[in-house]
Design a protein around this motif. Structure first.
Motif, PDB file in Angstrom:
ATOM      1  N   PRO A 631       0.841  -1.218   0.000  1.00  0.00           N
ATOM      2  CA  PRO A 631       0.000   0.000   0.000  1.00  0.00           C
ATOM      3  C   PRO A 631       0.860   1.246   0.000  1.00  0.00           C
ATOM      4  O   PRO A 631       1.913   1.320   0.641  1.00  0.00           O
ATOM      5  CB  PRO A 631      -0.803  -0.120   1.296  1.00  0.00           C
ATOM      6  CG  PRO A 631      -0.786  -1.571   1.641  1.00  0.00           C
ATOM      7  CD  PRO A 631       0.534  -2.087   1.146  1.00  0.00           C
ATOM      8  N   SER A 632       0.365   2.261  -0.729  1.00  0.00           N
ATOM      9  CA  SER A 632       1.081   3.538  -0.782  1.00  0.00           C
ATOM     10  C   SER A 632       0.490   4.570   0.158  1.00  0.00           C
ATOM     11  O   SER A 632       1.168   5.527   0.548  1.00  0.00           O
ATOM     12  CB  SER A 632       1.075   4.071  -2.229  1.00  0.00           C
ATOM     13  OG  SER A 632      -0.268   4.243  -2.681  1.00  0.00           O
ATOM     14  N   ASN A 633      -0.785   4.423   0.493  1.00  0.00           N
ATOM     15  CA  ASN A 633      -1.405   5.358   1.452  1.00  0.00           C
ATOM     16  C   ASN A 633      -0.812   5.165   2.852  1.00  0.00           C
ATOM     17  O   ASN A 633      -0.358   4.073   3.215  1.00  0.00           O
ATOM     18  CB  ASN A 633      -2.917   5.173   1.486  1.00  0.00           C
ATOM     19  CG  ASN A 633      -3.552   5.539   0.150  1.00  0.00           C
ATOM     20  OD1 ASN A 633      -3.008   6.365  -0.604  1.00  0.00           O
ATOM     21  ND2 ASN A 633      -4.679   4.915  -0.153  1.00  0.00           N
ATOM     22  N   THR A 634      -0.905   6.243   3.633  1.00  0.00           N
ATOM     23  CA  THR A 634      -0.228   6.226   4.946  1.00  0.00           C
ATOM     24  C   THR A 634      -0.797   5.167   5.881  1.00  0.00           C
ATOM     25  O   THR A 634      -0.059   4.352   6.456  1.00  0.00           O
ATOM     26  CB  THR A 634      -0.332   7.612   5.605  1.00  0.00           C
ATOM     27  OG1 THR A 634       0.215   8.594   4.716  1.00  0.00           O
ATOM     28  CG2 THR A 634       0.415   7.625   6.929  1.00  0.00           C
ATOM     29  N   VAL A 635      -2.124   5.168   6.067  1.00  0.00           N
ATOM     30  CA  VAL A 635      -2.728   4.247   7.043  1.00  0.00           C
ATOM     31  C   VAL A 635      -2.565   2.798   6.617  1.00  0.00           C
ATOM     32  O   VAL A 635      -2.093   1.959   7.408  1.00  0.00           O
ATOM     33  CB  VAL A 635      -4.212   4.620   7.276  1.00  0.00           C
ATOM     34  CG1 VAL A 635      -4.877   3.590   8.200  1.00  0.00           C
ATOM     35  CG2 VAL A 635      -4.334   6.027   7.847  1.00  0.00           C
ATOM     36  N   PRO A 636      -2.945   2.420   5.373  1.00  0.00           N
ATOM     37  CA  PRO A 636      -2.724   1.020   4.984  1.00  0.00           C
ATOM     38  C   PRO A 636      -1.249   0.630   5.023  1.00  0.00           C
ATOM     39  O   PRO A 636      -0.912  -0.498   5.378  1.00  0.00           O
ATOM     40  CB  PRO A 636      -3.286   0.968   3.560  1.00  0.00           C
ATOM     41  CG  PRO A 636      -4.262   2.098   3.493  1.00  0.00           C
ATOM     42  CD  PRO A 636      -3.666   3.171   4.319  1.00  0.00           C
ATOM     43  N   ALA A 637      -0.356   1.582   4.649  1.00  0.00           N
ATOM     44  CA  ALA A 637       1.069   1.260   4.675  1.00  0.00           C
ATOM     45  C   ALA A 637       1.538   0.981   6.102  1.00  0.00           C
ATOM     46  O   ALA A 637       2.386   0.110   6.345  1.00  0.00           O
ATOM     47  CB  ALA A 637       1.874   2.412   4.060  1.00  0.00           C
ATOM     48  N   THR A 638       0.981   1.731   7.042  1.00  0.00           N
ATOM     49  CA  THR A 638       1.353   1.513   8.451  1.00  0.00           C
ATOM     50  C   THR A 638       0.946   0.122   8.908  1.00  0.00           C
ATOM     51  O   THR A 638       1.725  -0.598   9.553  1.00  0.00           O
ATOM     52  CB  THR A 638       0.698   2.580   9.338  1.00  0.00           C
ATOM     53  OG1 THR A 638       1.119   3.880   8.902  1.00  0.00           O
ATOM     54  CG2 THR A 638       1.079   2.368  10.794  1.00  0.00           C
ATOM     55  N   HIS A 687      -7.810  -3.999   2.990  1.00  0.00           N
ATOM     56  CA  HIS A 687      -7.376  -2.976   2.041  1.00  0.00           C
ATOM     57  C   HIS A 687      -7.102  -3.577   0.666  1.00  0.00           C
ATOM     58  O   HIS A 687      -7.489  -3.018  -0.380  1.00  0.00           O
ATOM     59  CB  HIS A 687      -6.126  -2.282   2.588  1.00  0.00           C
ATOM     60  CG  HIS A 687      -5.520  -1.317   1.610  1.00  0.00           C
ATOM     61  ND1 HIS A 687      -6.079  -0.086   1.300  1.00  0.00           N
ATOM     62  CD2 HIS A 687      -4.379  -1.409   0.838  1.00  0.00           C
ATOM     63  CE1 HIS A 687      -5.343   0.537   0.427  1.00  0.00           C
ATOM     64  NE2 HIS A 687      -4.293  -0.256   0.118  1.00  0.00           N
ATOM     65  N   THR A 691      -9.039  -2.706  -2.828  1.00  0.00           N
ATOM     66  CA  THR A 691      -8.297  -2.231  -3.998  1.00  0.00           C
ATOM     67  C   THR A 691      -8.581  -3.108  -5.213  1.00  0.00           C
ATOM     68  O   THR A 691      -8.768  -2.609  -6.342  1.00  0.00           O
ATOM     69  CB  THR A 691      -6.795  -2.213  -3.680  1.00  0.00           C
ATOM     70  OG1 THR A 691      -6.569  -1.382  -2.533  1.00  0.00           O
ATOM     71  CG2 THR A 691      -5.997  -1.680  -4.849  1.00  0.00           C
TER      72      THR A 691
END
Length: 698
Positions: A631-638, A687, A691
């Motif tokens: 994931p590139s978004n902050t929350v999913p990446a976290t 997520h 997607t």
């Protein structure tokens, strides 16, 4: 008519003044010496305020009263707190009648400032309480409260005092006891004391036309009440009640204190002389003094308050004869000292103390001395007999004293109780002479070995004997006057080296004490134990100033061999503290370690364990694992990062389990990591699914 009115007012004022005078005298007992310093210490300890105040106004008053009676100077300063509680109570319309009563009693000692408006409110409340009273406690608190207000303000009246007197008297019973209410069938001596104190207050308010026959009838009731008094063996008298319906059992001390308080207050305001034998007043005083130092604050207050009232009562003031010491040394030529004081320790009037007789304890023989007077010492305030009579030797005696008042009018005020018997112990140094120890021949009784003993010093006698011989120990005891002395204990102890002990009583014939041990008859008692026996002699008595426990020495005994069925010595008691001592060292024997496999085989097995990990990594490469879908978004990446970190933590935990941790520690940590792994993994998968759904719809 005005003359009669003035006369009535004057007489009423005289009655009230007499009551206040008695109360002030009873309260002013603090000027006398207390009965002991132990009572002072107990009062300070028992009446200890919590954060500067007591639990209730009743306890506050009891503390102040006790401190006042005992004359305690270094006492807790509770005046400010007491005045605050008094002000709150008298100013509150919701305060109970009991709290208002004790607030006024506490105020009579601490002298708080109460304004006239508050006093008027108190008088109104108390008069209303008197009109609506239906039980003895209601009359007691309301009439007593009005009397306390009258003592402070003076202008207080009690409407229909004659009628109230008759209402209170309705609770009287035929046996001299009283009921707490008309609904209570049980009578009580405790209630009798409250009733007498209440009626004394009513009399102080009553007009001169009060029917005197009512008071005379009460005098008869008091006599009936004293017919039910109980007695201890030492002559102390007390009152006691059964459990009264609706009221807690007060116990002998509280009940007797209530009667004494009511009796003395009632006698102070009436012209009638109560028909109470003076010896009963002395018996009551002996009861309170015999208690010693109470361990309860309420009991201490009852004791001190009652003694203060007995100190100044109008019936008979008790005089107490006491001795600083009841043990006199004949050797040191101690003098006999006697004190005569009132119950609180104040000085007695001019009198003479006579020693009318001395008798040997347990004997009915005639007195050993003739009657003689003791000499008064102005410096110490004691009556002394400087030299004990020559007929007094070491022993226990009963001394008989008699108090004779000098002034005839004092016989109407004080009570001495006639002759007083006091147990006295005359002690002294006992002479120990002709002490010997000997080994005798069993057949002829001739002395084989004999040695002198110094029982006042150290001895180290060494003897030997066989079962055909005897051991004799003898000595002589005489008193300082040369008479034969028989102690309570004269014991000879032989202790074997195995700790088995044998104790024998040393007999006497006059002044001579002697014991002969025939070993032939004692072989069974000695369990046929040969060897060393330590010898100890104990001579003791309560009046023997030089009682002794001496190690004389030892004796080597040669006893025959025990037969097959001989009694074995009993097991010796185990010291209970030995369980806490050092224990014997425990030596463990471990089995030899198993033969280990060759080193090469162990390394080969270690390599095999890494094969699954190698296969896992190869499988990832063949599957083409990559990070394209990370994931590139902050929350999913976290969450994705936490997911991979959690997997790495689980793998690290496996390594720690192999190297350091045990199974239980590993499972505990794995449970924690597993919960995190499930939560973050679920978010990552959600997520990815979202997607994928968007791509398909696009």
């Amino acid at each position: 008519m005005p003359t009669n009115l003035n006369f009535e007012m004057a007489r009423s004022l005289v009655g009230f003044t007499v009551l206040l005078l008695f109360l002030s005298i009873c309260e002013s007992a603090s000027f006398f010496q207390p009965i002991s310093d132990s009572h002072r210490s107990a009062a300070v300890e028992l009446f200890s305020p919590d954060h500067g105040s007591f639990k209730s106004l009743e306890e506050t008053y009891e503390a102040l009263r006790t401190f006042d009676v005992l004359g305690i100077e270094k006492k807790p300063d509770v005046t400010a707190t007491a005045c605050r509680l008094v002000s709150e109570t008298v100013g509150s319309s919701s305060s109970t009648l009991k709290d208002l009563f004790y607030a006024l009693k506490a105020n009579s000692i601490v002298k708080c400032k109460i304004n006239d408006k508050a006093y008027q409110g108190i008088i109104t409340r108390l008069n209303a309480a008197v009109d609506g009273a239906s039980s003895l406690p209601d009359f007691y608190y309301s009439v007593g409260g009005l009397l306390l207000v009258k003592g402070s303000k003076g202008d207080v009246h009690l409407a229909d005092a004659d009628g109230i007197f008759r209402l209170v008297k309705a609770f009287r019973q035929s046996d001299g006891r009283w009921r707490f209410s008309s609904n209570s069938p049980e009578s009580s001596a405790f209630a009798a004391g409250i009733a007498l104190e209440t009626l004394a207050g009513v009399v102080s308010f009553a007009s001169p036309e009060l029917d005197q026959s009512l008071i005379s009838t009460l005098n008869s009731d008091i006599s009936k009440l004293f017919d039910s008094i109980e007695k201890y063996d030492d002559g102390a008298l007390y009152f006691d009640d059964k459990l009264v319906d609706g009221h807690d059992h007060q116990g002998p001390l509280a009940t007797t204190s209530s009667v004494v308080r009511g009796l003395t207050v009632f006698a102070a305001v009436t012209d009638e002389r109560l028909n109470i034998p003076s010896n009963k007043i002395l018996g009551l005083a002996n009861f309170f003094l015999g208690i010693g130092v109470p361990g309860d604050a309420k009991d201490l207050f009852n004791q001190m308050d009652s003694l203060a009232c007995l100190e100044s009562n109008r019936v008979s003031i008790p005089l107490i004869l006491s001795l600083p010491s009841t043990v006199l040394s004949v050797t040191k030529e101690d003098s006999l000292q006697v004190n005569v004081n009132t119950v609180l320790g104040s000085n007695a009037p001019p009198l003479t103390v006579k020693l009318v007789g001395v008798f040997t304890s347990g004997s009915k023989a005639a007195s050993l001395v003739e009657s003689q007077e003791l000499v008064f010492d102005d410096g110490t305030g004691m009556y002394n007999l400087n030299n004990l009579p020559k007929s007094i030797d070491v022993g226990s005696y009963t001394f008989v004293f008699e108090i004779v008042l000098h002034e005839p009018e004092h016989e109407k005020i004080y009570v001495t109780g006639g002759q007083k018997k006091v147990p006295i112990f005359a002690s002294g140094l006992i002479k120990i002479e002709n002490a010997e120890i000997a080994v005798l021949d069993s057949d002829l009784g001739s002395i084989e070995t004999q040695k002198k003993l110094d029982l006042a010093g150290q001895n180290a006698v060494s003897l030997s004997a066989n079962h055909l011989q005897k051991l004799r120990v003898s000595f002589k005891l005489t008193t300082p006057h040369g008479l034969a002395f028989k102690p309570h204990q004269a014991l000879l102890k032989l202790r074997h080296e195995s700790k088995v002990e044998h104790i024998f009583v040393v007999g006497n014939s006059g002044k001579q004490f002697e014991i002969v041990l025939n070993f032939l008859g004692l072989v069974e008692k000695f369990f046929y134990l040969s060897g060393r026996y330590d010898i100890e002699l104990a001579v003791g008595d309560a009046v023997m100033e030089n009682s002794l426990l001496r190690a004389i020495g030892h004796i080597e005994l040669d006893l025959p061999e025990p037969p097959e069925k001989a009694t074995r010595p009993p097991p010796q008691p185990v010291d209970p503290y030995s369980r806490y001592g050092p224990k014997a060292e425990i030596t463990h024997i471990f089995r030899a370690p198993e033969k280990r496999p060759p080193k090469e085989l162990s390394l080969a097995f270690l390599g095999l364990t890494f094969l699954p990990l190698l296969g896992f990594l190869i499988g990832l490469l063949r599957l083409g694992v990559n990070l394209k879908n990370f994931p590139s978004n902050t929350v999913p990446a976290t969450f994705a990062t936490l997911f991979h970190v959690s997997i790495g933590a689980v793998l690290s935990l496996y390594v720690l389990f192999w190297l350091k941790l045990d199974l239980f520690q590993t499972l505990k940590l794995l449970g924690f990591l597993g919960v995190i792994l499930v939560l973050v993994g679920h978010r990552v998968l959600s997520h990815l699914a979202a997607t994928s759904a968007k791509l398909k719809s696009a």
